[in-house]
Scaffold this motif. Structure first.
Motif, PDB file in Angstrom:
ATOM      1  N   GLU A  95       0.825  -1.208   0.000  1.00 53.78           N
ATOM      2  CA  GLU A  95       0.000   0.000   0.000  1.00 53.78           C
ATOM      3  C   GLU A  95       0.860   1.260   0.000  1.00 53.78           C
ATOM      4  N   LEU A  96       1.927   1.258   0.798  1.00 60.10           N
ATOM      5  CA  LEU A  96       2.813   2.426   0.844  1.00 60.10           C
ATOM      6  C   LEU A  96       3.518   2.629  -0.494  1.00 60.10           C
ATOM      7  N   ASP A  97       3.942   1.536  -1.127  1.00 63.92           N
ATOM      8  CA  ASP A  97       4.583   1.656  -2.440  1.00 63.92           C
ATOM      9  C   ASP A  97       3.613   2.219  -3.475  1.00 63.92           C
ATOM     10  N   ALA A  98       2.355   1.767  -3.419  1.00 65.33           N
ATOM     11  CA  ALA A  98       1.359   2.278  -4.357  1.00 65.33           C
ATOM     12  C   ALA A  98       1.105   3.768  -4.144  1.00 65.33           C
ATOM     13  N   GLU A  99       1.045   4.194  -2.873  1.00 65.90           N
ATOM     14  CA  GLU A  99       0.844   5.609  -2.582  1.00 65.90           C
ATOM     15  C   GLU A  99       2.020   6.443  -3.082  1.00 65.90           C
ATOM     16  N   ASP A 100       3.246   5.941  -2.879  1.00 67.48           N
ATOM     17  CA  ASP A 100       4.427   6.664  -3.356  1.00 67.48           C
ATOM     18  C   ASP A 100       4.410   6.786  -4.879  1.00 67.48           C
ATOM     19  N   ALA A 101       4.024   5.693  -5.553  1.00 70.40           N
ATOM     20  CA  ALA A 101       3.976   5.729  -7.016  1.00 70.40           C
ATOM     21  C   ALA A 101       2.950   6.743  -7.498  1.00 70.40           C
ATOM     22  N   ALA A 102       1.795   6.790  -6.818  1.00 72.31           N
ATOM     23  CA  ALA A 102       0.756   7.746  -7.210  1.00 72.31           C
ATOM     24  C   ALA A 102       1.226   9.189  -7.011  1.00 72.31           C
ATOM     25  N   ILE A 103       1.915   9.433  -5.892  1.00 69.59           N
ATOM     26  CA  ILE A 103       2.412  10.791  -5.621  1.00 69.59           C
ATOM     27  C   ILE A 103       3.480  11.173  -6.634  1.00 69.59           C
ATOM     28  N   ASP A 104       4.386  10.241  -6.948  1.00 68.25           N
ATOM     29  CA  ASP A 104       5.446  10.533  -7.910  1.00 68.25           C
ATOM     30  C   ASP A 104       4.883  10.832  -9.288  1.00 68.25           C
ATOM     31  N   SER A 105       3.884  10.051  -9.705  1.00 69.82           N
ATOM     32  CA  SER A 105       3.297  10.289 -11.027  1.00 69.82           C
ATOM     33  C   SER A 105       2.570  11.615 -11.085  1.00 69.82           C
ATOM     34  N   ALA A 106       1.967  12.027  -9.968  1.00 71.44           N
ATOM     35  CA  ALA A 106       1.267  13.314  -9.955  1.00 71.44           C
ATOM     36  C   ALA A 106       2.246  14.478  -9.964  1.00 71.44           C
ATOM     37  N   GLU A 107       3.441  14.274  -9.391  1.00 73.00           N
ATOM     38  CA  GLU A 107       4.407  15.366  -9.308  1.00 73.00           C
ATOM     39  C   GLU A 107       5.301  15.451 -10.533  1.00 73.00           C
ATOM     40  N   GLU A 108       5.325  14.407 -11.368  1.00 71.85           N
ATOM     41  CA  GLU A 108       6.188  14.443 -12.536  1.00 71.85           C
ATOM     42  C   GLU A 108       5.690  15.477 -13.531  1.00 71.85           C
ATOM     43  N   PRO A 109       6.527  16.404 -13.957  1.00 68.43           N
ATOM     44  CA  PRO A 109       6.098  17.405 -14.941  1.00 68.43           C
ATOM     45  C   PRO A 109       5.880  16.764 -16.299  1.00 68.43           C
ATOM     46  N   SER A 110       4.963  17.300 -17.026  1.00 71.87           N
ATOM     47  CA  SER A 110       4.691  16.786 -18.362  1.00 71.87           C
ATOM     48  C   SER A 110       5.884  17.037 -19.276  1.00 71.87           C
ATOM     49  N   GLU A 111       6.217  16.044 -20.103  1.00 69.23           N
ATOM     50  CA  GLU A 111       7.352  16.193 -21.003  1.00 69.23           C
ATOM     51  C   GLU A 111       7.104  17.288 -22.036  1.00 69.23           C
ATOM     52  N   GLU A 112       5.841  17.541 -22.352  1.00 70.42           N
ATOM     53  CA  GLU A 112       5.510  18.518 -23.374  1.00 70.42           C
ATOM     54  C   GLU A 112       5.234  19.900 -22.782  1.00 70.42           C
ATOM     55  N   GLU A 113       5.410  20.052 -21.479  1.00 66.61           N
ATOM     56  CA  GLU A 113       5.123  21.336 -20.852  1.00 66.61           C
ATOM     57  C   GLU A 113       6.120  22.387 -21.339  1.00 66.61           C
ATOM     58  N   GLU A 114       5.585  23.514 -21.790  1.00 62.27           N
ATOM     59  CA  GLU A 114       6.424  24.576 -22.305  1.00 62.27           C
ATOM     60  C   GLU A 114       7.071  25.338 -21.160  1.00 62.27           C
ATOM     61  N   LYS A 115       8.255  25.885 -21.411  1.00 64.52           N
ATOM     62  CA  LYS A 115       8.997  26.568 -20.381  1.00 64.52           C
ATOM     63  C   LYS A 115       9.353  27.970 -20.854  1.00 64.52           C
ATOM     64  N   GLY A 116       9.837  28.783 -19.897  1.00 60.74           N
ATOM     65  CA  GLY A 116      10.258  30.134 -20.228  1.00 60.74           C
ATOM     66  C   GLY A 116       9.100  31.005 -20.680  1.00 60.74           C
ATOM     67  N   LEU A 117       9.365  31.848 -21.662  1.00 58.04           N
ATOM     68  CA  LEU A 117       8.350  32.772 -22.159  1.00 58.04           C
ATOM     69  C   LEU A 117       7.257  32.057 -22.938  1.00 58.04           C
TER      70      LEU A 117
END
Length: 455
Positions: A95-117
């Motif tokens: 259960e703890l591993d599943a919770e950690d995986a869920a938190i990590d996936s929610a915190e991972e930034p999208s690869e296509e997220e634009e940056k800067g200006l």
């Protein structure tokens, strides 16, 4: 409370205290592992000692606290020795591993997220800053006391907008509402200016109307705000025709500053914005259709309602983004008709996809709706066509073609001795065929080539 249960409770509370004190100390002794396993066992009903219900709740709480301590220990000391784990402890680790995986996936930034200006929030902040600077300078030249009206208008036209066209339309609507509001304010001030009670009552009515129509029409909201200000100045004995006319001038200036900033500083063209949202709508439409058809074909249950809500939200965003193209005053009549036609077809597609999803949700309980494996293959053409159109919207040089051919009903074929009704209802077939026709209809206005039907 029985003496045995009391003694056990005291012992386990002391053991829990020991676990908390040893967390992060690096102590991995066998005795500590046995204590932890015993406390985690209280999370299972069969391991609870005989005691009143209230006391058993305390034991359950001890088990949950021990689980939290286990999570803290893993976080502080890293991977643990699992050789002494009981089934209850192993389940807690999972259960703890599943919770950690869920938190990590929610915190991972999208690869296509634009940056800067290029990031939307950063771009909007720069545009608002430039527009506000222009509004402050211009507003100060018009009036040293009311310059903030221009700045306020500049801020407002950027709210909930994402493209230059949307900002232009919102600024136009605010100016239009302000002009008519000034006229209404002048008329109302002349009629009830000497009647304080009546004027105060009308102010309250206008405030109510302002908030009531806000979700419906931005023009009407601006109208009621300005008319209310005319009456409010009358009550405060500061009414002046020049002040109301100045409000029109400051509003026009603020809207113009916002449009200029949006058009010249990191501009986002309406075409680019609508194409991005159109691709999102088509993606959501394919998801809903594929999931619904899969469930109607006997596949596993899916989150169809959530997917349908995502489709509705994407379609609402697209509808808002196309307002600059569909507005009555736009000079581009051909584009206006095309945009309205495409949005109407997408709304038709969304309606049939939502209905398929709702029907699939009824599959386990409705006696006249049964799964039919033939549906998956028959409806595959529709899903492929949606993906083809989405690819063409993203890349206009894509060479894929939209498929056409026999109706969905004819693609199902027939099983000897098996009537069609009872395996799949006529209602499902009707919505699938209408959806397929609407998707093919999207190809022409979007410039997607259509393949000739196979002989």
């Amino acid at each position: 409370m029985p003496d045995e249960a009391t003694a056990t409770l005291r012992r386990d509370l002391q053991a829990l205290r020991t676990l908390v004190l040893r967390a992060g100390s690096g102590d991995t002794g066998t005795a500590l592992a046995h204590v932890r396993n015993r406390l985690l066992g209280y999370r299972d009903e069969e391991n609870l000692p005989p005691a009143p219900a209230a006391v058993q709740d305390v034991f359950r709480g001890i088990g949950e606290a021990a689980r939290s301590v286990l999570g803290l220990r893993i976080a502080l000391d890293g991977p643990q020795d699992e050789s002494d784990d009981t089934p209850a402890t192993a389940r807690s680790r999972e259960e703890l591993d599943a919770e950690d995986a869920a938190i990590d996936s929610a915190e991972e930034p999208s690869e296509e997220e634009e940056k800067g200006l290029r990031r939307p929030t950063t771009r909007a902040a720069v545009q608002v800053a430039v527009g506000s600077a222009l509004a402050i300078v211009g507003g100060e030249l018009l009036s040293t006391q009311r310059w903030y009206w221009a700045v306020l208008t500049c801020w407002i036209v950027f709210l909930n907008t994402s493209s230059t066209g949307e900002i232009l339309v919102k600024g136009y609507r605010r100016l239009l509402g302000t002009v008519f509001g000034v006229v209404a304010g002048i008329v109302l001030a002349g009629l009830v200016g000497q009647h304080t009670v009546t004027a105060f009552a009308l102010v309250l009515v206008l405030i109510f109307a302002m908030f009531y129509v806000a979700p419906l029409s931005y023009t009407l909201m601006s109208f009621f705000v300005t008319a209310m200000l005319g009456l409010l100045y009358t009550l405060l004995h500061t009414y002046s025709l020049d002040v109301l006319l100045l409000r029109v001038e400051e509003t026009a200036l603020g809207a113009a500053c916002g449009v200029v900033a949006a058009a010249l500083v990191l501009p986002v063209r309406t075409d680019r914005r609508t194409n991005e949202l159109l691709g999102t709508v088509l993606e959501r439409l394919a998801d809903v259709t594929e999931a619904a058809v899969g469930q109607l074909s006997g596949g596993p249950a899916d989150e169809l309602l959530d997917k349908a809500r995502d489709l509705d939200q994407a379609l609402a965003d697209l509808r808002a983004a196309t307002q600059p193209l569909t507005h009555p005053v736009t000079p581009l009549r051909a584009r206006r008709h095309t945009a309205r036609y495409v949005v109407a077809l997408l709304e038709t597609c969304a309606y049939h996809a939502r209905t398929l999803a709702a029907t699939a949700e009824l599959l386990p309980t409705h006696p006249s709706i049964a799964a039919d494996p033939r549906l998956r293959g028959a409806a595959g053409r529709t899903v492929r066509n949606i993906e083809t159109i989405a690819a063409r919207v993203e890349d206009e040089h894509a060479a894929a073609r939209v498929e056409t051919g026999p109706s969905i009903a004819s693609l199902l074929g027939s099983d000897a001795g098996t009537p069609r009704y009872g395996r799949i209802t006529d209602r499902v077939l009707r919505h699938l065929e209408r959806l397929d026709e609407a998707v093919v209809g999207l190809a022409r206005p979007l410039g997607v080539p259509v393949a000739e039907p196979r002989a």
